[in-house]
Design a protein around this motif. Structure first.
Motif, PDB file in Angstrom:
ATOM      1  N   ASP A 180      32.208 -20.725 -18.568  1.00  0.00           N
ATOM      2  CA  ASP A 180      30.772 -20.856 -18.860  1.00  0.00           C
ATOM      3  C   ASP A 180      30.127 -21.978 -18.050  1.00  0.00           C
ATOM      4  OD1 ASP A 180      30.595 -18.800 -20.929  1.00  0.00           O
ATOM      5  OD2 ASP A 180      31.854 -20.137 -22.117  1.00  0.00           O
ATOM      6  N   ASP A 181      30.664 -22.243 -16.865  1.00  0.00           N
ATOM      7  CA  ASP A 181      30.058 -23.178 -15.910  1.00  0.00           C
ATOM      8  C   ASP A 181      29.877 -24.579 -16.471  1.00  0.00           C
ATOM      9  OD1 ASP A 181      29.681 -21.249 -13.726  1.00  0.00           O
ATOM     10  OD2 ASP A 181      28.255 -20.308 -15.086  1.00  0.00           O
ATOM     11  N   GLY A 182      30.934 -25.084 -17.125  1.00  0.00           N
ATOM     12  CA  GLY A 182      30.860 -26.427 -17.688  1.00  0.00           C
ATOM     13  C   GLY A 182      30.606 -27.507 -16.659  1.00  0.00           C
ATOM     14  N   ILE A 183      31.139 -27.329 -15.450  1.00  0.00           N
ATOM     15  CA  ILE A 183      30.916 -28.313 -14.387  1.00  0.00           C
ATOM     16  C   ILE A 183      29.441 -28.344 -13.990  1.00  0.00           C
ATOM     17  CG2 ILE A 183      31.336 -28.780 -11.930  1.00  0.00           C
ATOM     18  CD1 ILE A 183      34.223 -27.866 -12.401  1.00  0.00           C
ATOM     19  N   ALA A 184      28.830 -27.169 -13.887  1.00  0.00           N
ATOM     20  CA  ALA A 184      27.422 -27.095 -13.486  1.00  0.00           C
ATOM     21  C   ALA A 184      26.533 -27.890 -14.447  1.00  0.00           C
ATOM     22  CB  ALA A 184      26.975 -25.632 -13.433  1.00  0.00           C
ATOM     23  N   TRP A 185      26.823 -27.801 -15.732  1.00  0.00           N
ATOM     24  CA  TRP A 185      26.031 -28.513 -16.735  1.00  0.00           C
ATOM     25  C   TRP A 185      26.140 -30.017 -16.555  1.00  0.00           C
ATOM     26  CZ3 TRP A 185      28.008 -30.387 -21.901  1.00  0.00           C
ATOM     27  CH2 TRP A 185      26.974 -30.911 -22.668  1.00  0.00           C
ATOM     28  N   ILE A 186      27.339 -30.506 -16.290  1.00  0.00           N
ATOM     29  CA  ILE A 186      27.539 -31.941 -16.097  1.00  0.00           C
ATOM     30  C   ILE A 186      26.812 -32.427 -14.843  1.00  0.00           C
ATOM     31  CG2 ILE A 186      29.263 -33.720 -15.582  1.00  0.00           C
ATOM     32  CD1 ILE A 186      29.206 -32.836 -18.525  1.00  0.00           C
ATOM     33  N   TYR A 239      24.018 -34.950 -15.995  1.00  0.00           N
ATOM     34  CA  TYR A 239      24.585 -36.298 -15.986  1.00  0.00           C
ATOM     35  C   TYR A 239      24.691 -36.928 -14.601  1.00  0.00           C
ATOM     36  CZ  TYR A 239      25.939 -35.747 -20.876  1.00  0.00           C
ATOM     37  OH  TYR A 239      25.932 -35.563 -22.236  1.00  0.00           O
ATOM     38  N   ILE A 240      24.748 -36.115 -13.560  1.00  0.00           N
ATOM     39  CA  ILE A 240      24.963 -36.667 -12.217  1.00  0.00           C
ATOM     40  C   ILE A 240      23.674 -36.664 -11.391  1.00  0.00           C
ATOM     41  CG2 ILE A 240      26.217 -36.378 -10.036  1.00  0.00           C
ATOM     42  CD1 ILE A 240      28.577 -35.314 -11.666  1.00  0.00           C
ATOM     43  N   LEU A 241      22.988 -35.557 -11.356  1.00  0.00           N
ATOM     44  CA  LEU A 241      21.755 -35.478 -10.550  1.00  0.00           C
ATOM     45  C   LEU A 241      20.560 -35.946 -11.367  1.00  0.00           C
ATOM     46  CD1 LEU A 241      22.288 -32.224  -8.487  1.00  0.00           C
ATOM     47  CD2 LEU A 241      22.886 -34.586  -7.937  1.00  0.00           C
ATOM     48  N   THR A 242      20.703 -37.161 -11.880  1.00  0.00           N
ATOM     49  CA  THR A 242      19.625 -37.816 -12.641  1.00  0.00           C
ATOM     50  C   THR A 242      19.500 -39.251 -12.125  1.00  0.00           C
ATOM     51  OG1 THR A 242      21.226 -38.444 -14.343  1.00  0.00           O
ATOM     52  CG2 THR A 242      19.961 -36.443 -14.740  1.00  0.00           C
ATOM     53  N   GLU A 243      18.343 -39.849 -12.324  1.00  0.00           N
ATOM     54  CA  GLU A 243      18.120 -41.214 -11.840  1.00  0.00           C
ATOM     55  C   GLU A 243      19.024 -42.199 -12.575  1.00  0.00           C
ATOM     56  OE1 GLU A 243      16.488 -42.396  -9.413  1.00  0.00           O
ATOM     57  OE2 GLU A 243      15.000 -40.910  -8.828  1.00  0.00           O
ATOM     58  N   GLU A 244      19.463 -43.215 -11.859  1.00  0.00           N
ATOM     59  CA  GLU A 244      20.315 -44.262 -12.457  1.00  0.00           C
ATOM     60  C   GLU A 244      19.519 -45.011 -13.528  1.00  0.00           C
ATOM     61  OE1 GLU A 244      23.173 -47.940 -11.015  1.00  0.00           O
ATOM     62  OE2 GLU A 244      21.814 -46.952  -9.613  1.00  0.00           O
ATOM     63  N   TRP A 276      25.892 -25.626  -7.915  1.00  0.00           N
ATOM     64  CA  TRP A 276      25.655 -26.997  -8.364  1.00  0.00           C
ATOM     65  C   TRP A 276      26.563 -27.997  -7.653  1.00  0.00           C
ATOM     66  CZ3 TRP A 276      21.604 -28.949 -10.749  1.00  0.00           C
ATOM     67  CH2 TRP A 276      20.729 -28.051 -11.375  1.00  0.00           C
ATOM     68  N   ILE A 277      27.747 -27.581  -7.256  1.00  0.00           N
ATOM     69  CA  ILE A 277      28.593 -28.465  -6.455  1.00  0.00           C
ATOM     70  C   ILE A 277      27.934 -28.729  -5.102  1.00  0.00           C
ATOM     71  CG2 ILE A 277      30.770 -28.557  -5.159  1.00  0.00           C
ATOM     72  CD1 ILE A 277      32.115 -27.286  -7.613  1.00  0.00           C
ATOM     73  N   HIS A 278      27.354 -27.686  -4.513  1.00  0.00           N
ATOM     74  CA  HIS A 278      26.642 -27.884  -3.242  1.00  0.00           C
ATOM     75  C   HIS A 278      25.470 -28.841  -3.434  1.00  0.00           C
ATOM     76  CE1 HIS A 278      28.961 -25.198  -0.823  1.00  0.00           C
ATOM     77  NE2 HIS A 278      28.635 -24.112  -1.498  1.00  0.00           N
ATOM     78  N   ARG A 279      24.760 -28.698  -4.544  1.00  0.00           N
ATOM     79  CA  ARG A 279      23.624 -29.592  -4.798  1.00  0.00           C
ATOM     80  C   ARG A 279      24.088 -31.038  -4.936  1.00  0.00           C
ATOM     81  NH1 ARG A 279      19.354 -26.532  -8.924  1.00  0.00           N
ATOM     82  NH2 ARG A 279      18.924 -24.755  -7.554  1.00  0.00           N
ATOM     83  N   ALA A 280      25.204 -31.229  -5.623  1.00  0.00           N
ATOM     84  CA  ALA A 280      25.743 -32.584  -5.774  1.00  0.00           C
ATOM     85  C   ALA A 280      26.119 -33.168  -4.420  1.00  0.00           C
ATOM     86  CB  ALA A 280      26.948 -32.571  -6.709  1.00  0.00           C
ATOM     87  N   ALA A 281      26.817 -32.382  -3.611  1.00  0.00           N
ATOM     88  CA  ALA A 281      27.237 -32.849  -2.284  1.00  0.00           C
ATOM     89  C   ALA A 281      26.026 -33.174  -1.417  1.00  0.00           C
ATOM     90  CB  ALA A 281      28.123 -31.807  -1.625  1.00  0.00           C
ATOM     91  N   MET A 306      15.199 -39.629  -2.203  1.00  0.00           N
ATOM     92  CA  MET A 306      16.579 -39.318  -2.599  1.00  0.00           C
ATOM     93  C   MET A 306      16.913 -40.018  -3.911  1.00  0.00           C
ATOM     94  SD  MET A 306      19.957 -39.562  -0.162  1.00  0.00           S
ATOM     95  CE  MET A 306      21.486 -38.788  -0.633  1.00  0.00           C
ATOM     96  N   LEU A 307      17.632 -39.337  -4.781  1.00  0.00           N
ATOM     97  CA  LEU A 307      18.009 -39.908  -6.065  1.00  0.00           C
ATOM     98  C   LEU A 307      18.877 -41.145  -5.892  1.00  0.00           C
ATOM     99  CD1 LEU A 307      19.053 -36.759  -8.147  1.00  0.00           C
ATOM    100  CD2 LEU A 307      17.098 -38.216  -8.596  1.00  0.00           C
ATOM    101  N   LYS A 308      18.650 -42.145  -6.749  1.00  0.00           N
ATOM    102  CA  LYS A 308      19.574 -43.279  -6.819  1.00  0.00           C
ATOM    103  C   LYS A 308      20.605 -42.925  -7.881  1.00  0.00           C
ATOM    104  CE  LYS A 308      19.943 -48.259  -7.217  1.00  0.00           C
ATOM    105  NZ  LYS A 308      19.322 -49.519  -7.651  1.00  0.00           N
ATOM    106  N   LEU A 309      21.801 -42.613  -7.425  1.00  0.00           N
ATOM    107  CA  LEU A 309      22.808 -42.024  -8.305  1.00  0.00           C
ATOM    108  C   LEU A 309      23.632 -43.082  -9.013  1.00  0.00           C
ATOM    109  CD1 LEU A 309      24.059 -39.327  -5.798  1.00  0.00           C
ATOM    110  CD2 LEU A 309      22.624 -38.902  -7.799  1.00  0.00           C
TER     111      LEU A 309
END
Length: 250
Positions: A235-241, A245-250, A31-36, A1-4
């Motif tokens: 243009d799905d600006g939230i998905a890009w973030i 920026y979020i689903l990446t390693e700390e 992408w919101i589902h992926r974040a959750a 699991m990613l360390k967020l």
């Protein structure tokens, strides 16, 4: 699991989560589902009232806290109110009188419902518990005059959700204060939050968050104060973030 690095995603709705058809696009929803699923708390942070926001939370399957009415309400979960801040009834009376004086469209959110010039009744002033008042006018001079009058009243937090409106909450109540309360509930620090929005009612949150994001369609002042400017709400600006920026390693 990613360390967020970021564990709370606070999302404005109109002009941000929702496209111009007032819908959540399939890509953004994905992408919101992926974040959750990765353990990110996805939290609405909206000027909308609870009844206008909750169906979209249900659509996304969220059971996280919500910030509604620009921070006047914080919900511990979609069914449990945690805190509510009310406007003084005398201030509501004064703001209504200003709307009538200038002949501009107005609206108001109360615990009991939402009101505008079509269903306004002076008897409601004392009966209702008021949370937000708003004006809409495309006349820049009138809008400026109203701001001056509101500032003279004192005790008010003045923002907008479009260049042509004004939104008024109790002084010190905004989306940033709402996010801080949610962080306290979840045991998080503000540095672990991402706030995304497009209007002046998002500005305090964008400035206070660990990562403040302006949509590509955001007002200039919001873009100037953001850490990142993403794509537009169409243009799905939230998905890009979320992806970069979020689903990446700390």
């Amino acid at each position: 699991m990613l360390k967020l690095k970021y564990k709370l995603l606070a999302l404005d709705m109109d002009g941000t989560l929702l496209n111009d058809n007032h819908q959540i696009s399939p890509e953004t929803e994905k992408w919101i589902h992926r974040a959750a699923e990765a353990g990110v708390h996805v939290c609405f942070s909206t000027g909308r009232g609870y009844d206008e926001a909750a169906p979209f939370g249900k659509q996304l399957g969220l059971n996280t806290p919500m910030i509604t009415v620009n921070g006047s309400e914080v919900w511990k979960s979609p069914t449990e109110l945690y805190r509510r801040e009310l406007l003084d009834k005398a201030l509501i009376a004064n703001m209504h009188a200003i709307a009538v004086e200038y002949g501009v469209w107005f609206w108001a959110y109360a615990v009991e419902g939402s009101y505008n010039e079509k269903n306004w009744d002076p008897a409601l002033l004392d009966l209702n518990q008021w949370m937000k008042f708003g004006y809409h006018t495309e006349d820049d001079a009138i809008r400026h005059d109203i701001i001056v009058r509101l500032q003279d009243l004192g005790g008010l937090e003045i923002t907008n959700s479009s260049p042509y409106n004004l939104e008024i909450n109790p002084a010190g109540v905004n989306k940033a204060t709402g996010i801080r309360i949610v962080c306290d509930l979840l045991g998080l620090d503000m540095s672990e939050t991402v706030a995304i929005g497009d209007s002046l009612n998002d500005l305090a949150a964008i400035q206070a968050a660990g990562l403040g994001v302006a949509m590509g369609n955001a007002q200039l002042a919001v873009k100037e104060n953001a850490d990142v400017v993403t794509a537009s709400n169409n243009d799905d600006g939230i998905a890009w973030i979320i992806r970069d920026y979020i689903l990446t390693e700390e």
